[in-house]
Design a protein around this motif. Sequence first.
Motif, PDB file in Angstrom:
ATOM      1  N   ASN A   1       8.514  30.596  -9.930  1.00 29.37           N
ATOM      2  CA  ASN A   1       8.817  29.679 -11.019  1.00 29.37           C
ATOM      3  C   ASN A   1       7.878  28.478 -10.952  1.00 29.37           C
ATOM      4  O   ASN A   1       7.586  27.969  -9.865  1.00 29.37           O
ATOM      5  CB  ASN A   1      10.276  29.227 -10.946  1.00 29.37           C
ATOM      6  N   ASN A   2       7.409  28.014 -12.102  1.00 28.71           N
ATOM      7  CA  ASN A   2       6.462  26.908 -12.201  1.00 28.71           C
ATOM      8  C   ASN A   2       7.235  25.593 -12.216  1.00 28.71           C
ATOM      9  O   ASN A   2       7.911  25.275 -13.195  1.00 28.71           O
ATOM     10  CB  ASN A   2       5.631  27.070 -13.475  1.00 28.71           C
ATOM     11  N   ILE A   3       7.144  24.827 -11.121  1.00 31.12           N
ATOM     12  CA  ILE A   3       7.882  23.583 -10.956  1.00 31.12           C
ATOM     13  C   ILE A   3       6.881  22.431 -10.981  1.00 31.12           C
ATOM     14  O   ILE A   3       5.876  22.463 -10.277  1.00 31.12           O
ATOM     15  CB  ILE A   3       8.682  23.578  -9.630  1.00 31.12           C
ATOM     16  N   GLU A   4       7.177  21.417 -11.777  1.00 26.67           N
ATOM     17  CA  GLU A   4       6.261  20.298 -11.972  1.00 26.67           C
ATOM     18  C   GLU A   4       6.980  18.983 -11.698  1.00 26.67           C
ATOM     19  O   GLU A   4       8.181  18.868 -11.917  1.00 26.67           O
ATOM     20  CB  GLU A   4       5.781  20.314 -13.425  1.00 26.67           C
ATOM     21  N   ALA A   5       6.235  17.996 -11.248  1.00 31.30           N
ATOM     22  CA  ALA A   5       6.693  16.610 -11.230  1.00 31.30           C
ATOM     23  C   ALA A   5       5.635  15.803 -11.956  1.00 31.30           C
ATOM     24  O   ALA A   5       4.439  16.042 -11.779  1.00 31.30           O
ATOM     25  CB  ALA A   5       6.871  16.099  -9.815  1.00 31.30           C
ATOM     26  N   CYS A   6       6.073  14.866 -12.802  1.00 33.77           N
ATOM     27  CA  CYS A   6       5.112  14.077 -13.565  1.00 33.77           C
ATOM     28  C   CYS A   6       5.592  12.650 -13.730  1.00 33.77           C
ATOM     29  O   CYS A   6       6.784  12.383 -13.793  1.00 33.77           O
ATOM     30  CB  CYS A   6       4.855  14.706 -14.930  1.00 33.77           C
ATOM     31  N   ALA A   7       4.625  11.745 -13.770  1.00 36.09           N
ATOM     32  CA  ALA A   7       4.864  10.338 -14.066  1.00 36.09           C
ATOM     33  C   ALA A   7       4.115  10.020 -15.347  1.00 36.09           C
ATOM     34  O   ALA A   7       2.992  10.460 -15.544  1.00 36.09           O
ATOM     35  CB  ALA A   7       4.380   9.463 -12.907  1.00 36.09           C
ATOM     36  N   ARG A   8       4.750   9.266 -16.212  1.00 35.72           N
ATOM     37  CA  ARG A   8       4.151   8.932 -17.505  1.00 35.72           C
ATOM     38  C   ARG A   8       4.162   7.427 -17.701  1.00 35.72           C
ATOM     39  O   ARG A   8       5.129   6.752 -17.342  1.00 35.72           O
ATOM     40  CB  ARG A   8       4.935   9.566 -18.654  1.00 35.72           C
ATOM     41  N   GLY A   9       3.077   6.928 -18.315  1.00 31.90           N
ATOM     42  CA  GLY A   9       3.009   5.521 -18.661  1.00 31.90           C
ATOM     43  C   GLY A   9       2.971   4.611 -17.457  1.00 31.90           C
ATOM     44  O   GLY A   9       2.901   5.050 -16.313  1.00 31.90           O
ATOM     45  N   GLY A  10       3.002   3.325 -17.710  1.00 24.44           N
ATOM     46  CA  GLY A  10       3.011   2.348 -16.635  1.00 24.44           C
ATOM     47  C   GLY A  10       1.719   2.363 -15.843  1.00 24.44           C
ATOM     48  O   GLY A  10       0.689   2.859 -16.289  1.00 24.44           O
ATOM     49  N   ASP A  11       1.774   1.827 -14.645  1.00 25.99           N
ATOM     50  CA  ASP A  11       0.605   1.751 -13.778  1.00 25.99           C
ATOM     51  C   ASP A  11       0.544   2.999 -12.907  1.00 25.99           C
ATOM     52  O   ASP A  11       1.259   3.102 -11.914  1.00 25.99           O
ATOM     53  CB  ASP A  11       0.685   0.494 -12.904  1.00 25.99           C
TER      54      ASP A  11
END
Length: 135
Positions: A122-132
Amino acid sequence: MLDHTGFVVTDLKRARAFYDAIAAALELQTIDNGDGAFLLGKSVQQPIPYLWIGTTRPSYWAQGSRAGLNQTHIAFQAESKAMVDEFHRAAMAAGGKDHGKPGPRQGAGDYYGAFVLDPDGNNIEACARGGDLSR
């Protein structure tokens, strides 16, 4: 906007070790859900949204479905670039396979993410968006 989702795995003990590792990296928790499943979420006090992970074949699955047959993609929100990096490190140490090293993605704006395949593919992702995202 996730309430819940889930998927079936072939080896609950192996899956639990993998998801315990990435849960810690993302400041989440795994919670027992009977003999054949566990939940991954914020906490017992804040149970929704959650990801159900188990070895029981759900009654609503189409005939012929099985663990890993239709790859699932789940993206977890991370608070920072450092958290995405830790997610990737923890996943690799817990038996995951790299499917996209941590970094920005072209055309995605203020986005920093990492992709791993869990022990069932299974394709598992973690992501951060925006900010610094320089941290």
